[in-house]
Design a protein around this motif. Sequence first.
Motif, PDB file in Angstrom:
ATOM      1  N   ASP A  20     -15.153   6.836  -4.771  1.00  0.00           N
ATOM      2  CA  ASP A  20     -14.754   5.870  -5.795  1.00  0.00           C
ATOM      3  C   ASP A  20     -13.268   5.527  -5.805  1.00  0.00           C
ATOM      4  OD1 ASP A  20     -17.328   5.353  -6.860  1.00  0.00           O
ATOM      5  OD2 ASP A  20     -17.276   7.313  -7.839  1.00  0.00           O
ATOM      6  N   GLY A  21     -12.653   5.501  -4.616  1.00  0.00           N
ATOM      7  CA  GLY A  21     -11.292   4.981  -4.508  1.00  0.00           C
ATOM      8  C   GLY A  21     -11.343   3.459  -4.419  1.00  0.00           C
ATOM      9  N   ILE A  22     -10.325   2.788  -4.949  1.00  0.00           N
ATOM     10  CA  ILE A  22     -10.258   1.330  -4.900  1.00  0.00           C
ATOM     11  C   ILE A  22      -9.186   0.940  -3.884  1.00  0.00           C
ATOM     12  CG2 ILE A  22      -9.876  -0.784  -6.240  1.00  0.00           C
ATOM     13  CD1 ILE A  22     -12.285   0.922  -7.220  1.00  0.00           C
ATOM     14  N   ILE A  23      -9.626   0.354  -2.765  1.00  0.00           N
ATOM     15  CA  ILE A  23      -8.681   0.044  -1.701  1.00  0.00           C
ATOM     16  C   ILE A  23      -7.911  -1.231  -2.036  1.00  0.00           C
ATOM     17  CG2 ILE A  23      -8.483  -0.597   0.736  1.00  0.00           C
ATOM     18  CD1 ILE A  23     -10.930   1.301   1.203  1.00  0.00           C
ATOM     19  N   LEU A  24      -6.589  -1.077  -2.173  1.00  0.00           N
ATOM     20  CA  LEU A  24      -5.734  -2.211  -2.561  1.00  0.00           C
ATOM     21  C   LEU A  24      -5.341  -3.067  -1.365  1.00  0.00           C
ATOM     22  CD1 LEU A  24      -3.102  -0.750  -5.067  1.00  0.00           C
ATOM     23  CD2 LEU A  24      -5.121  -2.132  -5.574  1.00  0.00           C
ATOM     24  N   GLY A  25      -5.160  -2.432  -0.241  1.00  0.00           N
ATOM     25  CA  GLY A  25      -4.728  -3.196   0.926  1.00  0.00           C
ATOM     26  C   GLY A  25      -4.245  -2.274   2.022  1.00  0.00           C
ATOM     27  N   LYS A  26      -3.617  -2.887   3.030  1.00  0.00           N
ATOM     28  CA  LYS A  26      -3.220  -2.164   4.229  1.00  0.00           C
ATOM     29  C   LYS A  26      -1.701  -2.117   4.323  1.00  0.00           C
ATOM     30  CE  LYS A  26      -6.085  -0.975   6.512  1.00  0.00           C
ATOM     31  NZ  LYS A  26      -6.838  -1.490   7.639  1.00  0.00           N
ATOM     32  N   THR A  27      -1.181  -0.912   4.575  1.00  0.00           N
ATOM     33  CA  THR A  27       0.273  -0.750   4.477  1.00  0.00           C
ATOM     34  C   THR A  27       0.987  -0.889   5.819  1.00  0.00           C
ATOM     35  OG1 THR A  27       0.023   1.635   4.664  1.00  0.00           O
ATOM     36  CG2 THR A  27       0.134   0.705   2.436  1.00  0.00           C
ATOM     37  N   ASN A  28       2.237  -1.263   5.671  1.00  0.00           N
ATOM     38  CA  ASN A  28       3.119  -1.501   6.811  1.00  0.00           C
ATOM     39  C   ASN A  28       3.462  -0.187   7.517  1.00  0.00           C
ATOM     40  OD1 ASN A  28       4.615  -3.054   8.524  1.00  0.00           O
ATOM     41  ND2 ASN A  28       6.296  -3.458   7.080  1.00  0.00           N
ATOM     42  N   MET A  29       3.862  -0.309   8.749  1.00  0.00           N
ATOM     43  CA  MET A  29       4.091   0.885   9.577  1.00  0.00           C
ATOM     44  C   MET A  29       4.886   0.479  10.809  1.00  0.00           C
ATOM     45  SD  MET A  29       0.161   1.029  11.053  1.00  0.00           S
ATOM     46  CE  MET A  29       0.456   1.922  12.576  1.00  0.00           C
ATOM     47  N   ASP A  30       5.372   1.474  11.521  1.00  0.00           N
ATOM     48  CA  ASP A  30       5.928   1.153  12.839  1.00  0.00           C
ATOM     49  C   ASP A  30       4.774   0.762  13.748  1.00  0.00           C
ATOM     50  OD1 ASP A  30       8.880   1.662  13.005  1.00  0.00           O
ATOM     51  OD2 ASP A  30       8.260   3.583  12.127  1.00  0.00           O
ATOM     52  N   GLU A  31       5.042  -0.155  14.677  1.00  0.00           N
ATOM     53  CA  GLU A  31       3.980  -0.669  15.530  1.00  0.00           C
ATOM     54  C   GLU A  31       3.234   0.480  16.219  1.00  0.00           C
ATOM     55  OE1 GLU A  31       5.164  -3.028  18.906  1.00  0.00           O
ATOM     56  OE2 GLU A  31       3.170  -3.887  19.133  1.00  0.00           O
ATOM     57  N   PHE A  32       1.928   0.506  16.067  1.00  0.00           N
ATOM     58  CA  PHE A  32       1.070   1.553  16.631  1.00  0.00           C
ATOM     59  C   PHE A  32       1.579   2.953  16.298  1.00  0.00           C
ATOM     60  CE2 PHE A  32      -0.411  -1.990  19.302  1.00  0.00           C
ATOM     61  CZ  PHE A  32      -1.774  -1.849  19.129  1.00  0.00           C
ATOM     62  N   ALA A  33       2.245   3.062  15.133  1.00  0.00           N
ATOM     63  CA  ALA A  33       2.731   4.353  14.610  1.00  0.00           C
ATOM     64  C   ALA A  33       3.855   4.953  15.441  1.00  0.00           C
ATOM     65  CB  ALA A  33       1.576   5.358  14.442  1.00  0.00           C
ATOM     66  N   MET A  34       4.565   4.097  16.190  1.00  0.00           N
ATOM     67  CA  MET A  34       5.650   4.610  17.014  1.00  0.00           C
ATOM     68  C   MET A  34       6.989   4.213  16.425  1.00  0.00           C
ATOM     69  SD  MET A  34       4.185   4.113  20.783  1.00  0.00           S
ATOM     70  CE  MET A  34       2.604   3.329  20.653  1.00  0.00           C
ATOM     71  N   GLY A  35       7.645   5.213  15.822  1.00  0.00           N
ATOM     72  CA  GLY A  35       8.950   4.960  15.234  1.00  0.00           C
ATOM     73  C   GLY A  35       9.125   5.800  13.996  1.00  0.00           C
ATOM     74  N   GLY A  36      10.356   5.831  13.487  1.00  0.00           N
ATOM     75  CA  GLY A  36      10.639   6.662  12.324  1.00  0.00           C
ATOM     76  C   GLY A  36      11.333   5.860  11.238  1.00  0.00           C
ATOM     77  N   SER A  37      11.111   4.542  11.212  1.00  0.00           N
ATOM     78  CA  SER A  37      11.838   3.732  10.238  1.00  0.00           C
ATOM     79  C   SER A  37      11.058   2.521   9.734  1.00  0.00           C
ATOM     80  CB  SER A  37      13.146   3.239  10.866  1.00  0.00           C
ATOM     81  OG  SER A  37      12.860   2.366  11.952  1.00  0.00           O
ATOM     82  N   THR A  38       9.869   2.285  10.298  1.00  0.00           N
ATOM     83  CA  THR A  38       9.064   1.104   9.978  1.00  0.00           C
ATOM     84  C   THR A  38       9.785  -0.180  10.371  1.00  0.00           C
ATOM     85  OG1 THR A  38       8.216   2.410   8.134  1.00  0.00           O
ATOM     86  CG2 THR A  38       7.435   0.200   8.225  1.00  0.00           C
ATOM     87  N   GLU A  39      10.797  -0.048  11.205  1.00  0.00           N
ATOM     88  CA  GLU A  39      11.501  -1.247  11.667  1.00  0.00           C
ATOM     89  C   GLU A  39      10.826  -1.892  12.874  1.00  0.00           C
ATOM     90  OE1 GLU A  39      15.223   1.166  11.711  1.00  0.00           O
ATOM     91  OE2 GLU A  39      16.189  -0.765  11.366  1.00  0.00           O
TER      92      GLU A  39
END
Lengths: 479, 476
Positions: A115-134
């Motif tokens: 019963d979680g309500i999914i609000l949306g999809k969050t930003n990230m580093d491309e393919f999870a590679m990076g430490g700054s979301t830049e």
Amino acid sequence: MDITNLKSWELRDKILNKEISSYEVTEAFLEKIDEVEDEINAFITIDADRALEKAKQFDQKLMEGEEIGILAGLPIAIKDNIMTRNLRTTCASKMLEKYIPPYNATVVEKITREDGIILGKTNMDEFAMGGSTETSYFGPTRNPKNKSFVPGGSSGGSAAAIAAQESALSLGTDTGGSIRQPASYCGVVGIKPTYGLVSRYGVVPMSNSLDQVGVFGKDVKDAYIALKSIVGYDPLDATSSKKAKLEDIKFEEISLKGLKIALPKEYDELRVEGDQEIREVFKKSLKVFEDNGATIEYVSLPYLKYALETYYLISTAEVSTNLSRFDGIRYGHRALDYNTLDELYINSRTEGFGEETKRRIMMGTYALSQGYKDEHYKKALKLRTLIKNDYDRVFRNFDIILSITSPILPFPFDSVINSPVDMYKADTYTVPVNLAGLCAMSVPMGEVDGLPVGLQITANRFEEKKLFTAAYGFERSAK
Amino acid sequence: MSYKTLVGLEIHVELMTERKMFCNCKNEFGSMPNTNVCPVCLGLPGALPVMDKQAVKYAIMAGIAFNCEIDNTIIMDRKSYFYPDLTKGYQISQSDFPLCKGGFLEITLKEGTKKIRLERIHIEEDTGKQIHTDHGTTLLDFNRSGVPLIEIVTKPDINSAEEARLFLEKLKNTIKYIGISDVKMEEGSLRCDVNINVVDEDKGIKSNISEIKNLNSFKSVVKAIEYEQERHIALLESGKNTDKETRRFNELTGETILMRKKFQASDYRYQFEADLSKIKLSDDWIKEIESTMPELPDQKKKRFIEQYNITEYDASVLTQSKELSFFFEELVSLIEDSKLAANWVMTDVMRRLNEEDKEIAKLNLSAQSLAELLNYVKSGKINNNTAKKVLREMLETNKTASFIIEKNGLIQISDEDELEKIIDEVIKENQQSIEDFKNGKDRALGFLMGQIMKKTKGKANPNTANKILIDKINGN
């Protein structure tokens, strides 16, 4: 009253007591998103209409007295490398800019069931590679604590969404610190569970022997609710464990008395420039544990000093094959301009992947190539075993290991990103945990120059309960 | 000059499991394109493989049948290359640690048996299929993507095209016996690549290895080897050598043509497949598979010789295919006469199979219907020659033996009174032959018997007629 600043466990109680509806809660978070998202950019895709519809359905269910899942109508944000059926999933890459998955990741199925309500999809580093979301194709996320600074990464959007009160809970993934470091930078709690505790089915792999899905929350109890909703053995994931379970925890009974804490002395030798002030905060935190009856001892993990190199060899080698399927043939970005099959591959991948992604694919391909494989990839695999053995030895006598989460403070945009090696060094404290498949958590321990810093608690495989014990005991006493 | 041909084979066999190797999709040949697919076998982002137990079991059965050493840990590897029919950019295969190591298969040559040693048998997933259309586009069908395969690699122990054919026949037969694949080359469930070079034994020179692809039948394998060994020898004789290369066999011309030169070995960057982790197999399970293995051709041959008291040659022919051996055993159980059964299967049935180039399953003849016919022979109601004619008619008309025998009134005349009457007539009409016989001309007896058969339209019981005839001549 702004209900978005309430803890998830508080909201959950209110929903279950029918003081407030899931619809109202969801609406409040969506309003907050409207208000701050232009500045924060924590989300790539927001699924407002469907979220409100689901919240309404949940409220109906609650009214009718049906059995309610642990998430009880709480809004939750999902990192954009986790498959959501009929909801765009991009991995923050041009390659998957328009990709609509036909199936749900197991964790998404579980969240829906709980019963979680999914609000949306969050930003990230491309393919999870990076430490700054830049490295996101969709622009960087800003740190809600100070918008000139990065939120950390790769799960920067999920951490920022909690800190900016855009979501009650969120999911991230952690391959070498991608949950703990942004949790530290944004001043929230983030957990990287034991490898095998949470299903990876439907989670786009970066480095499949290291990746693990985890959670963010405002505090330790929030994180517990979130993690509880997604753990469990999954027959669709051969690396998920049959032991995968999260025990019930009575938080009010938690005590730090008798907790045995290990401090790796190698961490004193591995110092990264500029970490002095963070270490000062760390020392104060240790005192909180001691004052509450825990014992602290120095231990030695001699192979820890090779962890960073080991991590970057293994992770990039896995990246290079995991990202091979993005070839422009069946889905994802396809170049318009090509004459031959090779050109189709080359142009599609050249256009579809960002710079950091290409860098890691190249490093990994190199590490696996004939003539280099033995001295790079295979040697790294051996070191990984030695690092694991080091930890196993320590955990025979200790409950947890404490360290700082990141040796550097949140940094301004366009600074560290230009020096990949410095960016990699920020992972010094977090990567060994993934190499050994352990569980770890970052909890806020204070501030330096007005920026949050996190304390990393590490426990042995499937000893999440110890993480929660230590983290909650600390959080309660540090207040 | 003396040349020795060295051939090694790489054989892919699709395993006839219920499900694909790493997902729950049906493993089925001939479905509508892209209907047996899911996120896993389509290689969608995030999908993960899970090993199918039946695929492992079948591969272990192959390993046992081919006398291999079975590894009790499965380690899968990613083999990286790009191709449109490969969904993940890597194939899940095995590199350093094949499931089955070593092993051999014996083939029967005129000179005796020969051991062809195996290098290994490993397990891997099949790829999808490309369909090239007339208007220049390529369509992709992923029904086959993720179907389990075993790859069998031999050592270069094969020295001629004929040995290669015998090896493949034996391999195919053995796999059919254990029931892990339908081994149909025309449907691609059996595929074979040839590695070949020749050695000039006088000069001690070797040609470089050619790899031959696109072999769609055993005949193609034979022709390709014959063509290649000549090509290699001719080049060596003219003082040159072959290049290391991959060649394609052209079925129409019987020639091989260059596909690509191998300047260096391809680098597949093998990497441990962490998504499957290491899979430990319990020794008990392997033992259980061992103890429930179906009878293998060589074991059956041995048993046939002992149990049915037939020659080694007959036994090896009768166990050549699983279906034929089943046919034979059923026939024996129905007529309770292994000699008679062996004779008929070895001669009339086999002749028919060879003439029509068919397998027993495709022939219009069940063991029951042949047994019905042979029971007439056994009880003396018809003689051997008549039976042969009846069989021919059975195969052509698909009618039962009893129907044909009754329709044509072929039941033998064994009644002595009836036969005596006929024989008296023959004696009366052929006094000269009686004299000849009495004067020692044995051939005369044959002539007289012929006359008896003529009068009875071949229905006279030959033993009884013969006896009465001699008694009458001597008594007279």
